[in-house]
Scaffold this active site. Structure first.
Site, short mmCIF file in Angstrom:
data_model
loop_
_atom_site.label_atom_id
_atom_site.label_comp_id
_atom_site.label_asym_id
_atom_site.label_seq_id
_atom_site.Cartn_x
_atom_site.Cartn_y
_atom_site.Cartn_z
NE ARG A 1 -3.62 -2.42 2.41
CZ ARG A 1 -4.59 -2.71 3.27
NH1 ARG A 1 -4.87 -1.84 4.23
NH2 ARG A 1 -5.27 -3.83 3.18
NE ARG B 1 -2.61 -1.13 10.84
CZ ARG B 1 -3.50 -0.18 10.57
NH1 ARG B 1 -4.73 -0.27 11.07
NH2 ARG B 1 -3.17 0.85 9.82
CB SER C 1 -12.18 -4.79 8.61
OG SER C 1 -11.49 -5.18 7.43
#
Length: 426
Positions: A261, A392, A351
């Site tokens: 990203r 993370r 998510s």
């Protein structure tokens, strides 16, 4: 993309959905007008083409004098057909471009508003009180240096800002998390996959990552390939241009891949450490199912993500993501956010998104309902959920498990792979 019939039958619902996302409702107006131009151009082309065919039939039966007149007329009609066909193609392309820009209508259950308007659905666990334990918590970079686990200085030297090396205990921790996550996903009925990290434009466009998210994507111009920001892209495109057997649904895949990203628009955010980086590895869950079953599957994916965080013994909360922060493809998304002690706040680590039939229509993935007619097909529904974003998760484990002496106590689920404690190397 949406079902075009919804545009004709209920454009007001699409306008309302745009407003809930904080997006201009005028896009729907433009689409309605473009659809009208497209259908008018189709009718005009078919009319002149029909006339051309009729004259062709008459020529075969005409006498010489009439034949010459008809042949002259066909030349005029031929030009008109080409002009009408070009107009039809232009109108179709304009309509398609607008249709692909329209987001999936946000669920009415998703909170209205932007990024900060989320709804907290649940809070699990209690953050540690480090003051009561008598020491100031270190951030993950300090801990990583003590453990010999993270090297951002050499990452920057070799690759630039927001790159890193995982070394020693850091590398072993990621490998252990990968092994554990893939094993858990297999238990839940997911087929393990290692998909390609480079994909064609059709895969990126089909999953909705070349619209508003295009600036965050790495593109290899010489090869006309994209580096994926999530294995969702390759997993979604796996069945592109296929008709899936209804009896095989749901199809569940768990993909492990590197993710890339550009982090466009994040200048100055999370610049320290490995929380927001240009490359990381991830285990992603992806599901193909029916539209009707997609809502229950969404809840199942969230439950699996929560059980993963429970196993890692991390304090976390679950939020219902607001409509304005859903991205192009999802109608609803749940985020799980782990507590990060040195930031004194919850941060997203996973998510779960329900994209209904939006991606499947773009990728042409369909199913033939059981008992339906031989030619009847319908788009499947797709869902995705992050099981373990490595960097993370490592940040959360190091900071929440740290001890005063610089060691890190690991959750019991990792003990068979890494032992109970990661010890400082110096």
């Amino acid at each position: 993309m949406i079902d075009p019939r919804l545009l004709r039958d209920d454009p007001d619902s699409l306008r309302a959905a745009q407003r809930r996302r904080g997006e201009p409702a005028e896009l729907v107006d433009d689409l309605v007008a473009a659809d009208e131009r497209r259908r008018t151009s189709i009718a005009a082309f078919e009319s002149v083409r029909s006339e051309q065919k009729n004259i062709g039939k008459r020529i075969a039966q005409a006498d010489d004098e009439e034949k010459q007149a008809l042949l002259a007329q066909t030349k005029t009609l031929s030009a008109q057909v080409k002009e009408a066909e070009a107009a039809q193609n232009e109108a179709a392309e304009a309509f398609d471009a607008l249709l692909r820009a329209l987001p999936n209508p946000a669920s009415e259950e998703a909170p209205e508003g932007g990024e900060d308007d989320f709804e907290v659905l649940d809070v699990v666990g209690t953050p540690r009180d480090f003051a009561a334990e008598g020491f100031e918590p270190r951030d993950h970079i300090e801990i990583g240096q003590l453990l010999g686990a993270i090297d951002t200085e050499r990452g920057a030297k070799v690759s630039g800002a927001r790159f890193y090396y995982l070394t020693g205990a850091g590398a072993r921790l990621e490998l252990a998390l990968t092994q554990l996550a893939m094993a858990k996903a297999s238990e839940w009925g997911f087929t393990p996959m290692i998909p390609p990290a480079l994909v064609k434009p059709s895969a990126m466009e089909g999953t909705g990552f070349l619209g508003q998210a295009a600036d965050d994507v790495y593109y290899l111009e010489k090869d006309d390939l994209y580096l994926v920001g999530t294995s969702e892209v390759a997993l979604a495109a796996y069945h592109s241009d296929e008709i899936l057997d209804a009896a095989s649904l749901p199809l569940r895949y768990a993909g492990f891949s590197p993710c890339y990203r550009r982090e466009a628009g994040s200048y100055g955010k999370d610049t320290r450490g490995i929380f927001r980086v240009h490359w990381f590895d991830k285990v992603e869950m992806f599901v193909f199912t029916t539209l009707e079953e997609s809502y229950a599957e969404h809840e199942r994916i969230l439950a699996w993500e929560r059980s993963w965080l429970d196993a890692l013994e991390l304090p976390y909360r679950v939020i219902d993501v607001p409509a304005g922060d859903l991205g192009l493809s999802a109608i609803r998304k749940f985020d799980c956010e782990a507590w990060i002690p040195t930031q004194e706040r919850y941060r997203e680590v996973s998510s779960a998104s329900n994209c209904t039939q939006f991606q499947a229509r773009r990728l042409d993935i369909r199913t033939r309902p059981e008992g339906g007619s031989a030619g009847a097909t319908t788009a499947v529904a797709t869902l995705n959920g992050t099981l373990c974003a490595m960097t993370r998760t490592i940040v959360a484990l190091l900071e929440n498990g740290q001890q005063a002496d610089g060691s890190v106590r690991l959750p019991a689920v990792l003990h068979p792979l890494l032992g109970e404690v990661l010890e400082p190397v110096a």
